[in-house]
Design a protein around this motif. Sequence first.
Motif, PDB file in Angstrom:
ATOM      1  N   LEU A 192       0.848  -1.189   0.000  1.00  0.00           N
ATOM      2  CA  LEU A 192       0.000   0.000   0.000  1.00  0.00           C
ATOM      3  C   LEU A 192       0.888   1.245   0.000  1.00  0.00           C
ATOM      4  CD1 LEU A 192      -2.416  -1.215   2.834  1.00  0.00           C
ATOM      5  CD2 LEU A 192      -2.784  -1.404   0.366  1.00  0.00           C
ATOM      6  N   ILE A 193       0.615   2.176  -0.929  1.00  0.00           N
ATOM      7  CA  ILE A 193       1.451   3.367  -1.092  1.00  0.00           C
ATOM      8  C   ILE A 193       0.584   4.605  -0.846  1.00  0.00           C
ATOM      9  CG2 ILE A 193       3.067   4.575  -2.580  1.00  0.00           C
ATOM     10  CD1 ILE A 193       3.275   2.000  -4.248  1.00  0.00           C
ATOM     11  N   HIS A 194       0.946   5.350   0.171  1.00  0.00           N
ATOM     12  CA  HIS A 194       0.144   6.505   0.593  1.00  0.00           C
ATOM     13  C   HIS A 194       0.330   7.694  -0.337  1.00  0.00           C
ATOM     14  CE1 HIS A 194       3.660   8.743   2.105  1.00  0.00           C
ATOM     15  NE2 HIS A 194       4.112   7.580   2.538  1.00  0.00           N
ATOM     16  N   GLY A 195      -0.535   8.679  -0.154  1.00  0.00           N
ATOM     17  CA  GLY A 195      -0.461   9.902  -0.927  1.00  0.00           C
ATOM     18  C   GLY A 195       0.322  10.986  -0.211  1.00  0.00           C
ATOM     19  N   ALA A 196       0.271  12.199  -0.747  1.00  0.00           N
ATOM     20  CA  ALA A 196       0.981  13.339  -0.174  1.00  0.00           C
ATOM     21  C   ALA A 196       0.357  13.755   1.152  1.00  0.00           C
ATOM     22  CB  ALA A 196       0.945  14.512  -1.156  1.00  0.00           C
ATOM     23  N   LEU A 197       1.162  14.414   1.973  1.00  0.00           N
ATOM     24  CA  LEU A 197       0.730  14.980   3.258  1.00  0.00           C
ATOM     25  C   LEU A 197       0.401  13.922   4.299  1.00  0.00           C
ATOM     26  CD1 LEU A 197       0.112  17.256   1.063  1.00  0.00           C
ATOM     27  CD2 LEU A 197      -1.521  18.157   2.713  1.00  0.00           C
ATOM     28  N   PHE A 198       0.836  12.684   4.066  1.00  0.00           N
ATOM     29  CA  PHE A 198       0.499  11.624   5.018  1.00  0.00           C
ATOM     30  C   PHE A 198       1.632  10.600   5.031  1.00  0.00           C
ATOM     31  CE2 PHE A 198      -2.547   9.125   7.486  1.00  0.00           C
ATOM     32  CZ  PHE A 198      -3.252  10.151   8.114  1.00  0.00           C
ATOM     33  N   ASN A 199       1.366   9.406   5.542  1.00  0.00           N
ATOM     34  CA  ASN A 199       2.345   8.328   5.598  1.00  0.00           C
ATOM     35  C   ASN A 199       1.597   6.999   5.579  1.00  0.00           C
ATOM     36  OD1 ASN A 199       1.695   7.562   8.465  1.00  0.00           O
ATOM     37  ND2 ASN A 199       2.520   9.590   8.876  1.00  0.00           N
ATOM     38  N   GLY A 200       2.303   5.920   5.843  1.00  0.00           N
ATOM     39  CA  GLY A 200       1.677   4.602   5.764  1.00  0.00           C
ATOM     40  C   GLY A 200       0.535   4.383   6.730  1.00  0.00           C
TER      41      GLY A 200
ATOM     42  N   GLN B 221      -8.971  12.255  14.597  1.00  0.00           N
ATOM     43  CA  GLN B 221      -7.808  12.406  15.472  1.00  0.00           C
ATOM     44  C   GLN B 221      -6.617  11.635  14.914  1.00  0.00           C
ATOM     45  OE1 GLN B 221      -9.515  11.094  19.207  1.00  0.00           O
ATOM     46  NE2 GLN B 221     -10.040  13.180  19.836  1.00  0.00           N
ATOM     47  N   HIS B 222      -6.881  10.446  14.359  1.00  0.00           N
ATOM     48  CA  HIS B 222      -5.823   9.651  13.722  1.00  0.00           C
ATOM     49  C   HIS B 222      -5.249  10.396  12.516  1.00  0.00           C
ATOM     50  CE1 HIS B 222      -3.728   6.208  11.969  1.00  0.00           C
ATOM     51  NE2 HIS B 222      -4.392   6.404  10.851  1.00  0.00           N
ATOM     52  N   VAL B 223      -6.121  10.987  11.706  1.00  0.00           N
ATOM     53  CA  VAL B 223      -5.684  11.754  10.541  1.00  0.00           C
ATOM     54  C   VAL B 223      -4.844  12.943  10.978  1.00  0.00           C
ATOM     55  CG1 VAL B 223      -6.454  13.185   8.623  1.00  0.00           C
ATOM     56  CG2 VAL B 223      -7.615  11.024   9.100  1.00  0.00           C
ATOM     57  N   ASN B 224      -5.344  13.704  11.937  1.00  0.00           N
ATOM     58  CA  ASN B 224      -4.628  14.901  12.390  1.00  0.00           C
ATOM     59  C   ASN B 224      -3.245  14.552  12.940  1.00  0.00           C
ATOM     60  OD1 ASN B 224      -6.850  16.428  11.696  1.00  0.00           O
ATOM     61  ND2 ASN B 224      -7.653  16.571  13.769  1.00  0.00           N
ATOM     62  N   LYS B 225      -3.161  13.449  13.666  1.00  0.00           N
ATOM     63  CA  LYS B 225      -1.888  13.021  14.254  1.00  0.00           C
ATOM     64  C   LYS B 225      -0.848  12.716  13.184  1.00  0.00           C
ATOM     65  CE  LYS B 225       0.152   9.361  17.087  1.00  0.00           C
ATOM     66  NZ  LYS B 225      -0.121   8.097  17.838  1.00  0.00           N
ATOM     67  N   ASN B 226      -1.292  12.173  12.057  1.00  0.00           N
ATOM     68  CA  ASN B 226      -0.365  11.686  11.041  1.00  0.00           C
ATOM     69  C   ASN B 226      -0.192  12.621   9.847  1.00  0.00           C
ATOM     70  OD1 ASN B 226       0.603   8.794  11.746  1.00  0.00           O
ATOM     71  ND2 ASN B 226      -1.560   8.825  12.321  1.00  0.00           N
ATOM     72  N   MET B 227      -0.884  13.748   9.836  1.00  0.00           N
ATOM     73  CA  MET B 227      -0.660  14.721   8.760  1.00  0.00           C
ATOM     74  C   MET B 227       0.762  15.273   8.828  1.00  0.00           C
ATOM     75  SD  MET B 227      -4.092  17.028   8.438  1.00  0.00           S
ATOM     76  CE  MET B 227      -3.292  18.058   7.198  1.00  0.00           C
TER      77      MET B 227
ATOM     78  N   PHE C 192      -5.738  23.524   1.353  1.00  0.00           N
ATOM     79  CA  PHE C 192      -4.969  22.356   0.918  1.00  0.00           C
ATOM     80  C   PHE C 192      -3.517  22.736   0.667  1.00  0.00           C
ATOM     81  CE2 PHE C 192      -3.359  19.547  -2.452  1.00  0.00           C
ATOM     82  CZ  PHE C 192      -3.547  18.302  -1.837  1.00  0.00           C
ATOM     83  N   ALA C 193      -3.295  23.841  -0.027  1.00  0.00           N
ATOM     84  CA  ALA C 193      -1.934  24.277  -0.337  1.00  0.00           C
ATOM     85  C   ALA C 193      -1.169  24.616   0.936  1.00  0.00           C
ATOM     86  CB  ALA C 193      -1.978  25.484  -1.271  1.00  0.00           C
TER      87      ALA C 193
ATOM     88  N   PRO D 228       1.340  21.444   8.307  1.00  0.00           N
ATOM     89  CA  PRO D 228       0.131  20.672   8.646  1.00  0.00           C
ATOM     90  C   PRO D 228      -0.600  21.245   9.851  1.00  0.00           C
ATOM     91  CG  PRO D 228       2.077  19.551   9.472  1.00  0.00           C
ATOM     92  CD  PRO D 228       2.579  20.757   8.713  1.00  0.00           C
ATOM     93  N   PHE D 229      -1.241  22.392   9.660  1.00  0.00           N
ATOM     94  CA  PHE D 229      -1.892  23.064  10.782  1.00  0.00           C
ATOM     95  C   PHE D 229      -3.032  22.245  11.375  1.00  0.00           C
ATOM     96  CE2 PHE D 229      -3.762  24.620   6.828  1.00  0.00           C
ATOM     97  CZ  PHE D 229      -5.119  24.435   7.037  1.00  0.00           C
TER      98      PHE D 229
END
Length: 261
Positions: free
Chosen positions: A18-26, A168-174, A137-138, A144-145
Motif C-alpha cells: 500500500l502506497i500513501h499519498g501526499a501529506l500523510f504516511n503509511g 484524530q488519527h488523521v490529524n496526528k499523522n498529517m 490544501f496548499a 500541517p496546521f
Amino acid sequence: MFTFKPATQKKYKHPLVLIHGALFNGEAWRGNFLDYFATLGYDTYAIHLSGHGQNESKLFLNLYGLDQYTEDVIQLITSLDEKPILIGHSMGGLVTQLVGQKVKLQAAVLLAAVPPFGIFRAMSGFFLTDPFSWGKFAASALFPFGKYIETTPPEGIYTTLPSLEVRQHVNKNMQRESIRALLEMMWRDFEIDASKISFPMVHIGFRDDKIIFPEDVEKTAQFYGKEAKIFEKRAHAFMFEPNWKEVGEYVQEWLQENALH
C-alpha cells in the motif's frame, strides 16, 4: 520503512504493498485497507515513503522527489519472495505507475491517482471552483496546521465526515510534503510508456473528489486502454470515510477476477 500486517490466515501468495499519498504516511491505511486485506489472507505492507512517518527525519524532505519515492517502493518489493500487488492512492498512484515502468508486478490498483500528465489541470480547476479550500490544501502541504487546530477539511477531501476517532488519527499523522515532489507532480514530464504495463491495472476514482477529478481518473484509464470505476458519494480521502469498505470489496473482487490466478 514500512508497517507489516501478516495475513491472519494466508490464502494468497502475492503480498499487497500500500502506497500513501501526499501529506500523510503509511498510517493512512491503518483501520482500513491494511487490516482488511490482512484479514482476507494477504501479507500486507504499508510503506512510509522517504521523509514520511512519525520516526522519519524531515530535514531532507524537500530534497526527495518522485524518483526517490519510486526507489523506496522498488527496494521493498525486490526484497519480497513473490511479485506484489501495488495499491497506490493519489501521489502513491503516480509512484505505482512509475514503479510499473521498471519492475514487473502482479497487478496494480490506482485510487484517485495522480495522472501521468500531472496535476496542473486539477489544481487549476480546484482553485477556480473553490479558492478557499484550495488555499487550505496548499497551506497544509507546507505546514500541517490540522495537527494543532481543529478546522473544517477542504472541499473534496470527504463526502461524509469521519468519526472523531478517525479525525484524530488523521490529524496526528498529517505532515508537510516535499516541495520538490509537489512541483514535479505539477510540471514534470514523467515519460510514462503505457505499453510497458503488461500486468492487470484498475483505475478507481471518486465523484466528489476535488483533488483528483474523476474525469482525470477516466483520462488516466484511457491512457492505459482501460475503463475507470467511479464511486459515488465519496471524495479524495475515501479510506477515512465510513463507507471505505465498499471500495475494498470492489478491489478484492477485481483481484480475484484479474490477478489471483
